[in-house]
Design a protein around this motif. Structure first.
Motif, short mmCIF file in Angstrom:
data_model
loop_
_atom_site.label_atom_id
_atom_site.label_comp_id
_atom_site.label_asym_id
_atom_site.label_seq_id
_atom_site.Cartn_x
_atom_site.Cartn_y
_atom_site.Cartn_z
N PRO A 81 -4.26 21.65 -22.28
CA PRO A 81 -5.42 20.77 -22.08
C PRO A 81 -5.27 19.80 -20.93
O PRO A 81 -6.26 19.33 -20.38
N THR A 82 -4.03 19.49 -20.54
CA THR A 82 -3.82 18.42 -19.56
C THR A 82 -2.91 18.87 -18.43
O THR A 82 -1.84 19.42 -18.67
N ALA A 83 -3.36 18.60 -17.18
CA ALA A 83 -2.53 18.92 -16.02
C ALA A 83 -1.28 18.03 -16.05
O ALA A 83 -1.33 16.93 -16.62
N PRO A 84 -0.15 18.46 -15.45
CA PRO A 84 0.00 19.70 -14.67
C PRO A 84 0.02 20.97 -15.53
O PRO A 84 0.69 21.00 -16.55
N PHE A 85 -0.73 21.97 -15.04
CA PHE A 85 -0.78 23.26 -15.73
C PHE A 85 0.31 24.18 -15.19
O PHE A 85 0.75 24.03 -14.05
N ARG A 86 0.70 25.12 -16.01
CA ARG A 86 1.53 26.23 -15.51
C ARG A 86 0.63 27.44 -15.33
O ARG A 86 0.01 27.91 -16.27
N MET A 87 0.52 27.91 -14.11
CA MET A 87 -0.29 29.09 -13.82
C MET A 87 0.43 29.89 -12.75
O MET A 87 0.94 29.31 -11.79
N ALA A 88 0.49 31.20 -12.91
CA ALA A 88 1.18 32.03 -11.93
C ALA A 88 0.30 32.24 -10.70
O ALA A 88 -0.93 32.30 -10.81
N GLN A 89 0.94 32.36 -9.54
CA GLN A 89 0.19 32.58 -8.29
C GLN A 89 -0.73 33.79 -8.43
O GLN A 89 -1.89 33.74 -8.05
N VAL A 90 -0.19 34.87 -9.01
CA VAL A 90 -0.97 36.10 -9.10
C VAL A 90 -2.23 35.87 -9.94
O VAL A 90 -3.26 36.50 -9.72
N GLY A 127 5.26 28.60 -11.60
CA GLY A 127 3.88 28.34 -11.99
C GLY A 127 3.43 26.91 -11.78
O GLY A 127 2.35 26.52 -12.21
N LEU A 128 4.25 26.12 -11.11
CA LEU A 128 3.84 24.74 -10.80
C LEU A 128 3.12 24.71 -9.45
O LEU A 128 3.08 25.71 -8.74
N MET A 133 0.84 -1.20 0.00
CA MET A 133 0.00 0.00 0.00
C MET A 133 0.87 1.25 0.00
O MET A 133 0.62 2.21 -0.73
N ALA A 134 1.92 1.22 0.82
CA ALA A 134 2.81 2.38 0.89
C ALA A 134 3.50 2.62 -0.46
O ALA A 134 3.73 3.76 -0.87
N GLU A 135 3.81 1.54 -1.15
CA GLU A 135 4.44 1.66 -2.46
C GLU A 135 3.47 2.28 -3.49
O GLU A 135 3.80 3.24 -4.18
N LEU A 136 2.27 1.70 -3.57
CA LEU A 136 1.27 2.22 -4.51
C LEU A 136 0.96 3.69 -4.22
O LEU A 136 0.86 4.52 -5.13
N HIS A 137 0.83 3.98 -2.94
CA HIS A 137 0.51 5.33 -2.51
C HIS A 137 1.57 6.32 -2.98
O HIS A 137 1.28 7.35 -3.59
N ALA A 138 2.83 5.98 -2.73
CA ALA A 138 3.92 6.90 -3.09
C ALA A 138 4.02 7.05 -4.61
O ALA A 138 4.29 8.13 -5.12
N LYS A 139 3.78 5.97 -5.33
CA LYS A 139 3.91 6.03 -6.78
C LYS A 139 2.77 6.80 -7.44
O LYS A 139 2.98 7.50 -8.43
N GLU A 140 1.56 6.64 -6.93
CA GLU A 140 0.39 7.17 -7.64
C GLU A 140 -0.07 8.55 -7.17
O GLU A 140 -0.87 9.20 -7.86
N ALA A 141 0.43 8.99 -6.02
CA ALA A 141 -0.08 10.26 -5.46
C ALA A 141 0.07 11.44 -6.42
O ALA A 141 -0.87 12.22 -6.58
N PRO A 142 1.23 11.60 -7.09
CA PRO A 142 1.33 12.77 -7.98
C PRO A 142 0.26 12.81 -9.07
O PRO A 142 -0.37 13.85 -9.30
N GLU A 143 0.00 11.66 -9.70
CA GLU A 143 -1.05 11.60 -10.74
C GLU A 143 -2.40 12.03 -10.19
O GLU A 143 -3.18 12.71 -10.85
N ARG A 144 -2.67 11.61 -8.97
CA ARG A 144 -3.96 11.92 -8.36
C ARG A 144 -4.09 13.42 -8.07
O ARG A 144 -5.17 13.98 -8.14
N VAL A 145 -2.97 14.06 -7.72
CA VAL A 145 -3.01 15.51 -7.46
C VAL A 145 -3.24 16.25 -8.78
O VAL A 145 -4.07 17.17 -8.86
N TRP A 146 -2.52 15.86 -9.82
CA TRP A 146 -2.70 16.53 -11.11
C TRP A 146 -4.11 16.37 -11.63
O TRP A 146 -4.67 17.26 -12.29
N GLU A 147 -4.70 15.22 -11.33
CA GLU A 147 -6.08 14.98 -11.71
C GLU A 147 -7.01 16.03 -11.09
O GLU A 147 -7.94 16.51 -11.73
#
Lengths: 601, 250
Positions: free
Chosen positions: B124-133, A114-115, A86-100
């Motif tokens: 169209p697809t994340a991750p996006f680049r967007m400025a804080q401001v 801007g990230l 679970m810890a492995e899956l969690h660490a691997k997949e979390a970034p994709e889930r945030v971008w989603e």
């Protein structure tokens, strides 16, 4: 049998917090007819209170961060009792889930490039938490809620599930009632995802809301599933202590992540006195090094204020007991003397607001008074790591109600990511299971509906005189005093006796009024779950004769790596409903993952 | 210091009801919601009230306290004069279910009508680049905890049920504003919000801003800029010129 309102689905998700909504989205997108059933209005689930952020090794600020470091941090934070897969899956997949989430409209705070910005938190090697000020949970729930609505998933708001229905061993549906009318409703479904959150309402000082009555834990037990690690309860180090009305209310770990420090009544940064051997190599031992770490993580070690939560909570507890506490029985959390008012208001707006409104304390000018508060249960339904399936065919669990992921102690920020990663997995696998069943759908037995309804209505004509609010309060007192941060055999024995007495007394619960939106009756039904889960916790805590993570025994203060470090305590219901306990070997990680755990940082 | 506090709470259901007095022991530092809980635990176990976080973060415990729409969890008892009862009634704009609980499904229907965030063709697809401001303006509106106090106080619908059909209300005007100001959203919802969601009915009396527990500047930062943007689109001479030539679909 009377006619009840009936609905037919492929997947029914119980709970509308982060994991429930993410599961529903996944099940819907997999083509399943999906419903979400929740006790409150949509958007009010406990996830909304999460403050700090979502842990995900995106490496936006520290390119050296990656899933392996996150995996290592999670396992070490959990005192190596985590389910490694679970810890492995969690660490691997979390970034994709945030971008989603970003794809669905979430607006996280940004880096200069801007990230998605990432913040420091306890136990995490790098700044890793995607956040929006200190209201990340609100952003997450709103995003998932809006996505759920957009997809047209059916949501049954203010509807409480009281029993799972089975056809033989398989899940066949769920029985619930509308809070608004008190009328019963039968969900016919081959797959149920439990996403009901935690159990913290059984403690007196807690950051949890009324909903946290362990419904999913109890539903799972009664349906034949097993619970894991129920002895591990996280006491968050920083809850408000004053005024009494807000005692237990969460003060985000971000305060420390953003530079706040803990001091006792003598003004000393006492956490330097509590660095355990296990974390010595990665923790700063001077204030100078600790302060340099915020800007230079490569050449400095983490401040001890950012040790995992169990360590910090125990240290605060010790300082208070030693008489070095604050006027209202906490210690001081000071960010005012370390960061500018503008920085604090920008990074911690909701904390600023909370202390101003509720305690008349300006956190940009004076320190906060804080103390430990019951926050999270690491234990939960035993699930298959990849599919989130319990041992009962058709029953899945994700988020706080599931066990294993966080071992003996959860790192801050790993909860929101857990909800997303395993919510999605549970939804997908539940949908696949339902689709495989095809025409051979299980049938809800009429007699079980009848029994469920009769049980639920019992408090209206029990002939007794017990007040549900009083029973709840006595349970909270017992768990707080006897199964709290520091535990002893005799006290837990006493707690068990109290729980059994309360179970007996609750047979004579009496409620006034009718079934329409009646909180007294609703509580009477929740109490059944609270008492069962409290019993499971007390039993498991008595069984584990060592101290580790969110389980500290005064009578067994050492961590035992040879025996208990390789065992899970498993709880199940025996015939007749008695709580039964057994030990089970902890799965061992494969060598390449085990090697990661040994890496110094 | 404990003292006796009288709460005057509306009790009843859709068929009617009235104010009932309850006296409980209250303490310094407590909030109105604590006192309501004392009443529930000691005097009226079946009294209906919504609440969750008790920390001003979930927006569940909205009610009218001495006539003013607010969250009961943020209403500190110390701010009321001692010796006088505190009157608590349900939100007036929504139909009563029971006691302090109202049927707020109006808001969920309006939420379903919002066209969702739609990423631009450029990103169209994340991750996006967007400025804080650039994300900050929308972030202010995303602080909304959906307590519905702004909806409750809005006089367009407070005493005018017939306006509800055509009016989404301040909460949703800032939702449309949020999407309009999202740096990576492609949809134009200005005509929709003006003509079909009732933005035009708002005459900016700022009552919504006054009751917002999140202190979102609903009117100044959300509604007024949206009104201006709608006007810009309608009367932008360059666009009108282009449209006449068939070059731009406004």
């Amino acid at each position: 049998m009377p006619e009840y309102e009936r609905h037919t689905y492929d997947v029914v998700v119980i709970g509308a917090g982060g994991s429930g909504l993410r599961a529903a989205i996944a099940a819907h997108e997999a083509g399943a007819r999906t419903a979400v059933v929740c006790k409150s209005l949509l958007g009010k689930a406990h996830t909304v209170m999460a403050e700090g952020g979502i842990a995900a090794a995106m490496g936006n600020l520290w390119p050296d961060d990656n899933w392996k470091v996150h995996f290592r941090d999670t396992m070490r934070g959990g005192k190596l009792l985590n389910n490694w897969r679970m810890a492995e899956l969690h660490a691997k997949e979390a970034p994709e889930r945030v971008w989603e989430l970003e794809q669905w409209g979430a607006l996280f705070d940004r880096t200069k490039d801007g990230l998605i910005s990432q913040r420091d938190f306890g136990g995490h090697r790098y700044a890793r938490l995607a956040h929006v000020g200190d209201r990340t949970g609100l952003e997450m729930i709103r995003t998932l809620q809006q996505r759920t609505v957009q997809l047209g998933v059916d949501v049954y708001m203010e509807c409480t599930v009281t029993d799972l229905m089975r056809d033989g061993d398989r899940i066949a549906g769920a029985l619930g009632y509308w809070r608004e009318s008190g009328r019963f409703v039968v969900f016919e479904t081959p797959a149920v995802v439990l996403a009901t959150g935690g159990i913290g309402k059984s403690w007196k000082v807690t950051s949890n809301s009324w909903e946290y009555t362990g419904d999913g834990h109890a539903l799972a037990l009664r349906a034949g599933a097993t619970l894991l690690n129920m002895e591990f309860i996280q006491f968050h180090p920083t809850g408000m202590v004053w005024p009494p009305s807000v005692r237990g209310l969460l003060v985000t770990e971000s305060v420390r992540g953003d530079g706040g420090v803990l001091r006792n009544s003598e003004g000393r940064r006492f956490m330097f006195d509590y660095i355990p051997e296990f974390f010595k190599a990665e923790t700063a031992d001077t204030e100078e090094e600790a302060d340099r770490w915020y800007d230079d993580k490569k050449n400095n070690r983490r401040p001890p204020e950012l040790l995992p939560r169990d360590e910090v909570a125990r240290a605060i507890n010790s300082e208070i007991k030693a008489g070095r506490g604050s006027p209202h029985g906490g210690v001081f959390l000071d960010i005012a003397s370390r960061r500018s008012p503008e920085y604090i208001e920008k990074r911690l707006p909701s904390m600023y607001h909370q202390f101003m409104e509720l305690a008349e304390v300006d956190i940009t000018r004076e320190p906060m008074e804080i103390g430990p508060t019951c926050h999270y249960v690491m234990g939960g339904v035993e699930v298959d790591p990849d599919s989130a399936a319990s041992r009962v065919p058709g029953l899945y669990a994700a988020g706080e109600v599931a066990g294993g992921m966080h071992g003996a102690n959860r790192l801050g920020g790993n909860s929101l990511s857990d909800l997303l990663v395993f919510g999605r997995r549970a939804g997908e696998h539940a949908a696949a299971y339902a689709s495989e069943i095809g025409g051979g759908r299980p049938v809800v037995p009429d007699e079980d509906v009848t029994v469920g309804v009769r049980t639920a209505l019992a408090p209206f004509d029990s002939g007794g005189a017990e007040n549900p609010y009083r029973i709840q309060q006595e349970l909270q007192d017992a768990m707080q005093d006897l199964v709290g941060i520091i535990r002893r055999e005799q006290e837990m024995q006493l707690a068990l006796k109290t729980i059994h007495d309360l179970q007996e007394r609750s047979k004579a619960l009496a409620v006034e009024g009718n079934r329409q939106y009646n909180p007294g009756w609703n509580l009477a039904l929740d109490l059944r779950n609270m008492l069962l889960v409290a019993e499971a916790v007390a039993l498991a805590a008595m069984e584990r004769k060592e101290s580790r993570g969110g389980h500290t025994r005064d009578d067994f203060p050492m961590t035992d790596y040879d025996f208990w470090g390789k065992r899970n305590v498993v709880i199940e219901l025996a015939g007749g409903g008695a709580v039964h306990l057994r030990l089970q070997d902890l799965p061992e990680p494969p060598p390449e993952l085990a090697a990661l755990l040994e890496e110094p940082h | 210091m404990a003292y006796d506090l009288t709460l005057r709470i509306w009790r009843g259901d859709a068929s009617g009801g009235g104010l009932v007095d309850y006296t409980v022991e209250a303490e310094d530092g407590e909030v109105v919601l604590d006192a309501v809980h004392h009443v529930q635990a000691q005097l009226a176990g079946d009294m209906a009230v919504r609440w969750n976080c008790k920390a001003g973060k979930c927006g569940s415990c909205s009610a009218e306290v001495n006539g003013r729409p607010r969250l009961m969890c943020l209403a500190r008892l110390s701010t009321f004069s001692r010796g006088e009862p505190i009157t608590i009634t349900p939100l007036r704009t929504f139909p009563v279910i029971r006691d302090l609980v109202t049927d707020v499904s109006f808001n969920y229907r309006k939420a379903e009508m919002v066209p969702a965030f739609t990423p631009t063709a450029e990103q169209p697809t994340a991750p996006f680049r967007m400025a804080q401001v650039d994300v900050e303006r929308s972030q202010e509106f995303r602080k909304c905890i959906e307590c519905w106090l702004c909806q409750d106080t809005c006089h367009v619908i407070r005493d005018h049920d017939d306006n509800k059909e055509a009016f989404s209300g301040p909460r949703f005007f800032i939702r449309y504003a949020e999407l309009d100001m999202h740096p990576n959203d492609a949809l134009d919802r200005k005509k929709l919000v003006q003509e079909d969601r009732g933005l035009g009915l708002c005459n900016i009396t700022k009552c919504c801003t006054e009751v917002c527990p999140e202190k979102i500047k609903i009117t100044d930062n959300g509604i007024i800029p949206m009104k201006e943007r709608v006007v810009d689109v309608k009367y932008d001479p360059v666009r009108l010129f282009r449209r006449r030539r068939g070059g731009d679909d406004v």
